[in-house]
Write an enzyme that holds these catalytic residues in place. Sequence first.
Site, PDB file in Angstrom:
ATOM      1  N   MET A 129      92.076 -37.561  -1.373  1.00 34.68           N
ATOM      2  CA  MET A 129      92.707 -37.005  -0.186  1.00 34.68           C
ATOM      3  C   MET A 129      93.037 -38.125   0.805  1.00 34.68           C
ATOM      4  O   MET A 129      93.187 -37.884   2.001  1.00 34.68           O
ATOM      5  CB  MET A 129      91.819 -35.941   0.468  1.00 34.68           C
ATOM      6  CG  MET A 129      91.671 -34.692  -0.380  1.00 34.68           C
ATOM      7  SD  MET A 129      91.264 -33.194   0.558  1.00 34.68           S
ATOM      8  CE  MET A 129      89.719 -33.669   1.309  1.00 34.68           C
ATOM      9  N   GLY A 130      93.148 -39.347   0.282  1.00 36.26           N
ATOM     10  CA  GLY A 130      93.479 -40.468   1.138  1.00 36.26           C
ATOM     11  C   GLY A 130      92.266 -41.001   1.874  1.00 36.26           C
ATOM     12  O   GLY A 130      91.124 -40.722   1.515  1.00 36.26           O
ATOM     13  N   GLY A 154      84.559 -46.601  -2.612  1.00 32.50           N
ATOM     14  CA  GLY A 154      84.284 -45.644  -3.678  1.00 32.50           C
ATOM     15  C   GLY A 154      85.543 -45.252  -4.427  1.00 32.50           C
ATOM     16  O   GLY A 154      85.548 -45.170  -5.669  1.00 32.50           O
ATOM     17  N   HIS A 155      86.625 -45.003  -3.698  1.00 32.12           N
ATOM     18  CA  HIS A 155      87.897 -44.696  -4.341  1.00 32.12           C
ATOM     19  C   HIS A 155      88.400 -45.899  -5.155  1.00 32.12           C
ATOM     20  O   HIS A 155      88.909 -45.741  -6.268  1.00 32.12           O
ATOM     21  CB  HIS A 155      88.957 -44.332  -3.296  1.00 32.12           C
ATOM     22  CG  HIS A 155      88.651 -43.092  -2.519  1.00 32.12           C
ATOM     23  ND1 HIS A 155      88.335 -43.125  -1.180  1.00 32.12           N
ATOM     24  CD2 HIS A 155      88.618 -41.790  -2.884  1.00 32.12           C
ATOM     25  CE1 HIS A 155      88.127 -41.893  -0.747  1.00 32.12           C
ATOM     26  NE2 HIS A 155      88.294 -41.059  -1.762  1.00 32.12           N
ATOM     27  N   GLN A 201      91.410 -26.118   0.438  1.00 33.43           N
ATOM     28  CA  GLN A 201      89.969 -26.293   0.310  1.00 33.43           C
ATOM     29  C   GLN A 201      89.255 -26.490   1.635  1.00 33.43           C
ATOM     30  O   GLN A 201      88.066 -26.797   1.667  1.00 33.43           O
ATOM     31  CB  GLN A 201      89.644 -27.445  -0.641  1.00 33.43           C
ATOM     32  CG  GLN A 201      90.078 -28.816  -0.195  1.00 33.43           C
ATOM     33  CD  GLN A 201      90.022 -29.817  -1.338  1.00 33.43           C
ATOM     34  OE1 GLN A 201      90.811 -29.774  -2.280  1.00 33.43           O
ATOM     35  NE2 GLN A 201      89.063 -30.736  -1.273  1.00 33.43           N
ATOM     36  N   GLU A 226      80.700 -39.044  -8.619  1.00 29.79           N
ATOM     37  CA  GLU A 226      79.520 -38.187  -8.720  1.00 29.79           C
ATOM     38  C   GLU A 226      78.973 -37.783  -7.355  1.00 29.79           C
ATOM     39  O   GLU A 226      78.120 -36.905  -7.274  1.00 29.79           O
ATOM     40  CB  GLU A 226      78.430 -38.879  -9.536  1.00 29.79           C
ATOM     41  CG  GLU A 226      78.755 -38.987 -11.015  1.00 29.79           C
ATOM     42  CD  GLU A 226      77.605 -39.541 -11.835  1.00 29.79           C
ATOM     43  OE1 GLU A 226      76.572 -39.927 -11.231  1.00 29.79           O
ATOM     44  OE2 GLU A 226      77.733 -39.603 -13.072  1.00 29.79           O
ATOM     45  N   LYS A 227      79.450 -38.402  -6.271  1.00 28.00           N
ATOM     46  CA  LYS A 227      78.969 -37.980  -4.954  1.00 28.00           C
ATOM     47  C   LYS A 227      79.262 -36.503  -4.730  1.00 28.00           C
ATOM     48  O   LYS A 227      78.439 -35.768  -4.194  1.00 28.00           O
ATOM     49  CB  LYS A 227      79.597 -38.811  -3.839  1.00 28.00           C
ATOM     50  CG  LYS A 227      78.991 -38.481  -2.465  1.00 28.00           C
ATOM     51  CD  LYS A 227      79.666 -39.209  -1.342  1.00 28.00           C
ATOM     52  CE  LYS A 227      80.976 -38.564  -0.967  1.00 28.00           C
ATOM     53  NZ  LYS A 227      80.779 -37.237  -0.296  1.00 28.00           N
ATOM     54  N   VAL A 249      79.146 -44.680  -5.074  1.00 28.74           N
ATOM     55  CA  VAL A 249      79.148 -46.016  -4.471  1.00 28.74           C
ATOM     56  C   VAL A 249      78.538 -45.900  -3.082  1.00 28.74           C
ATOM     57  O   VAL A 249      78.878 -44.995  -2.311  1.00 28.74           O
ATOM     58  CB  VAL A 249      80.572 -46.593  -4.393  1.00 28.74           C
ATOM     59  CG1 VAL A 249      80.564 -47.959  -3.721  1.00 28.74           C
ATOM     60  CG2 VAL A 249      81.176 -46.687  -5.789  1.00 28.74           C
ATOM     61  N   ARG A 251      84.543 -39.256   5.535  1.00 26.01           N
ATOM     62  CA  ARG A 251      84.062 -38.642   6.778  1.00 26.01           C
ATOM     63  C   ARG A 251      83.055 -39.519   7.513  1.00 26.01           C
ATOM     64  O   ARG A 251      82.700 -39.211   8.652  1.00 26.01           O
ATOM     65  CB  ARG A 251      83.464 -37.264   6.488  1.00 26.01           C
ATOM     66  CG  ARG A 251      84.496 -36.210   6.091  1.00 26.01           C
ATOM     67  CD  ARG A 251      83.857 -34.826   5.937  1.00 26.01           C
ATOM     68  NE  ARG A 251      84.850 -33.771   5.835  1.00 26.01           N
ATOM     69  CZ  ARG A 251      85.338 -33.291   4.700  1.00 26.01           C
ATOM     70  NH1 ARG A 251      84.902 -33.779   3.549  1.00 26.01           N
ATOM     71  NH2 ARG A 251      86.236 -32.314   4.693  1.00 26.01           N
TER      72      ARG A 251
END
Length: 276
Positions: free
Chosen positions: A27-28, A33-34, A58, A146-147, A174, A185
């Site tokens: 989602m940008g 992590g991304h 969502q 997996e987060k 990560v 967030r």
Amino acid sequence: MTQVVHSREELAAALPADREIAVVMTMGALHEGHRQLIRVARQRSSFVVVTIFVNPLQFGPNEDFERYPRTLEQDLEACRAEGAAVVFAPGRDDVYPGGAPSITMNPGPLGAILEGASRPGHFSGMLTVVEKLLRLTRADVAFFGEKDFQQLALIRRMAVDLELGVEIVGVPTVREIDGLALSSRNRYLSADERISALALSRALREGAAHSDPEAVLAAAAKILAEEPGVRLDYLELTGADLGDVPVEGPARLLVAAGVGATRLIDNVPIVLRKEA
């Protein structure tokens, strides 16, 4: 060179017909992590598509859709640096032509617990957009962190139940050096709130140091109870597939809590053992 496309037609023209396509959905507001997801995807496939779309389906009525960070130019720089072949950054009308869909995904019983209980409708909206993007990108394999472990479990279940023909790969969470799980967030947190937020990962570490279910939960709960800046939503021990807790073997410890105005989630794998 990374190609940036915005419409369905542009995406279709950019996809190869004779190469494996790996997809990373975001989602940008991309963070390390991304970027790790893109790196792992590139290890598997030479053609990686990254999608950037803040999915309104969502978000609940009182959630942060309007203020969710949108940093497209920085995101594109990250995708280029990691060697993504294509970035698909559609608008709402490109994903949902004609408006919000009248038919959406039913996440079933697994979607009613944990995050599903706290965020009604969230997983229906998430699965709906994931299924759409898997088809639009013609994905052969897709990588998810997996987060968001419940999300990963539901996507795996959907891919099997609907016979989508897509391999779903989970990538370990990560973390920052201090243990905080990376999340878009996290930027909402003040300096004091960030210190409070560390209680989540600390609680999971303390829980994971034990192998008896009661001891796991007691150790984690103690840490969270000692941090006044954390409003606990849930702390749950489940099976590795989010089912019943096994007598022994792989399990998962999951937590969700509010810190300031921000809702955070985290989880760790655990191995349970019978006492000798």
